[in-house]
Design an enzyme around this catalytic site. Structure first.
Site, PDB file in Angstrom:
ATOM      1  N   TYR A  18      33.672  48.111  41.839  1.00 41.10           N
ATOM      2  CA  TYR A  18      34.689  47.251  41.638  1.00 41.10           C
ATOM      3  C   TYR A  18      34.339  45.795  42.047  1.00 41.10           C
ATOM      4  O   TYR A  18      34.568  44.761  41.149  1.00 41.10           O
ATOM      5  CB  TYR A  18      35.897  47.881  42.445  1.00 41.10           C
ATOM      6  CG  TYR A  18      37.309  47.005  42.130  1.00 41.10           C
ATOM      7  CD1 TYR A  18      37.784  47.255  40.801  1.00 41.10           C
ATOM      8  CD2 TYR A  18      37.730  46.500  43.046  1.00 41.10           C
ATOM      9  CE1 TYR A  18      38.955  46.426  40.651  1.00 41.10           C
ATOM     10  CE2 TYR A  18      39.143  45.629  42.686  1.00 41.10           C
ATOM     11  CZ  TYR A  18      39.859  45.874  41.425  1.00 41.10           C
ATOM     12  OH  TYR A  18      40.881  45.501  41.143  1.00 41.10           O
ATOM     13  N   LYS A  40      34.347  42.714  39.325  1.00 42.03           N
ATOM     14  CA  LYS A  40      35.166  41.581  39.412  1.00 42.03           C
ATOM     15  C   LYS A  40      34.604  40.272  39.670  1.00 42.03           C
ATOM     16  O   LYS A  40      35.012  39.043  39.159  1.00 42.03           O
ATOM     17  CB  LYS A  40      36.374  41.841  40.717  1.00 42.03           C
ATOM     18  CG  LYS A  40      37.306  42.998  40.137  1.00 42.03           C
ATOM     19  CD  LYS A  40      37.967  42.567  38.943  1.00 42.03           C
ATOM     20  CE  LYS A  40      39.330  43.614  38.662  1.00 42.03           C
ATOM     21  NZ  LYS A  40      39.815  43.351  37.406  1.00 42.03           N
TER      22      LYS A  40
END
Length: 308
Positions: A155, A159
């Site tokens: 993640y 991002k």
């Protein structure tokens, strides 16, 4: 209405933050293409928008594949005649520490977040450039991508990658009057609901009560609707000069994140050898080392989770 006559695509908008974005865009006058992998959630989102007087249509498909990106843009243009705003919100989580993370854990998150943002933005930009009327690309980042977070290798990578793409697109798309920005939301969602630190705020939101001021002001943590206003603003003409920015929003707080800059610069004739670094690091460089992860203040006693 600031977005009257505009058309927007919002990926991952069947519920949560994505739904809040879609509803706010519609409330401001935009026609919205709702996207979700669950047909029921997508249909409910369309119904909610239409019940409030807005216009919406659903595309049920996972983001990532180019075919989905093409379908989203074709639906926007075919149903509403144009495309002005893209919000890339769709995402999944596969949290675990590095040494336990499988290839599938990593690839799934990359495919949905990073590849999904890339393919959808690419297709939207191709149409916007051909139409010649400018446009708005709004991508969703995360504090994890800015500072890291335990158990979120995949993640954090996607991002951070989204922010890198946004800064690049801002340069590439300027002449076409297409802006590209990233929004970093902090809000009560299905993910934050599992974190004990935020329990009191999530409970208040679920009960329809005001989120306590400590969370809204000190932490910048609020509801999905607190984030939606920024998304609508970035999609409007009022934000025509805003591009290449990473903007954090939540509760009562808005932040503009800095672009990475050198925290300290030092020179040494002949370069930095091993021996030179070993000698200089403790006195010259150690104080400039950057922290990692989010650091939260201690919870006031009334918001601390009950212990058994």
């Amino acid at each position: 209405m600031s977005l009257d006559g505009r058309v927007a695509i919002v990926t991952g908008s069947g519920r949560g933050l994505g739904l809040a974005y879609a509803r706010e865009l519609a409330r401001r006058g935009a026609s919205v293409v709702v996207n979700d992998v669950e047909a029921g959630a997508a249909a409910d989102a369309v119904a909610a928008i239409e019940a409030s007087g807005g216009r919406a249509v659903a595309v049920v498909a996972p983001v990532g594949p180019t075919e989905t990106a093409k379908e989203l843009v074709a639906t926007a243009v075919g149903r509403f005649g144009r495309l002005d705003v893209l919000v890339t919100n769709a995402g999944v989580l596969r949290d675990t520490v590095l040494w336990k993370m499988s290839d599938d854990d990593f690839d799934t998150v990359v495919d949905v977040h990073l590849r999904g943002t890339f393919t959808t933005a690419r297709e939207a930009v191709r149409h916007m450039r051909q139409a010649g009327e400018g446009g708005r690309i709004i991508c969703v980042g995360s504090p994890t991508g800015q500072r890291g977070n335990f158990g979120q290798t995949n993640y954090a990578a996607v991002k951070a990658g989204i922010v890198g793409m946004v800064r690049t697109w801002a340069l590439e798309l300027r002449r076409a009057a297409i802006t590209a920005n990233a929004v970093v939301p902090v809000a009560a969602t299905a993910m934050t609901a599992t974190i004990p630190y935020f329990a009191a705020a999530v409970r208040a939101e679920e009960n329809g009560e005001p989120v306590p001021a400590f969370f809204r002001h000190d932490l910048g943590f609020g509801t999905a609707d607190d984030v939606a206003g920024l998304v609508a603003f970035l999609g409007s003409d009022a934000a025509a000069s805003v591009t290449g920015q990473v903007i954090g929003v939540g509760g009562d707080r808005l932040q503009i994140w800095t672009h990475p800059e050198a925290a300290l610069t030092a020179h040494r004739a002949g370069g930095w050898t091993y021996d030179a670094l070993r000698q200089a690091w403790p006195t010259t460089f150690a104080g400039a080392a950057q922290s990692v992860g989010e650091r939260f203040p201690e919870l006031p006693e009334e918001f601390r989770p009950a212990t058994s």
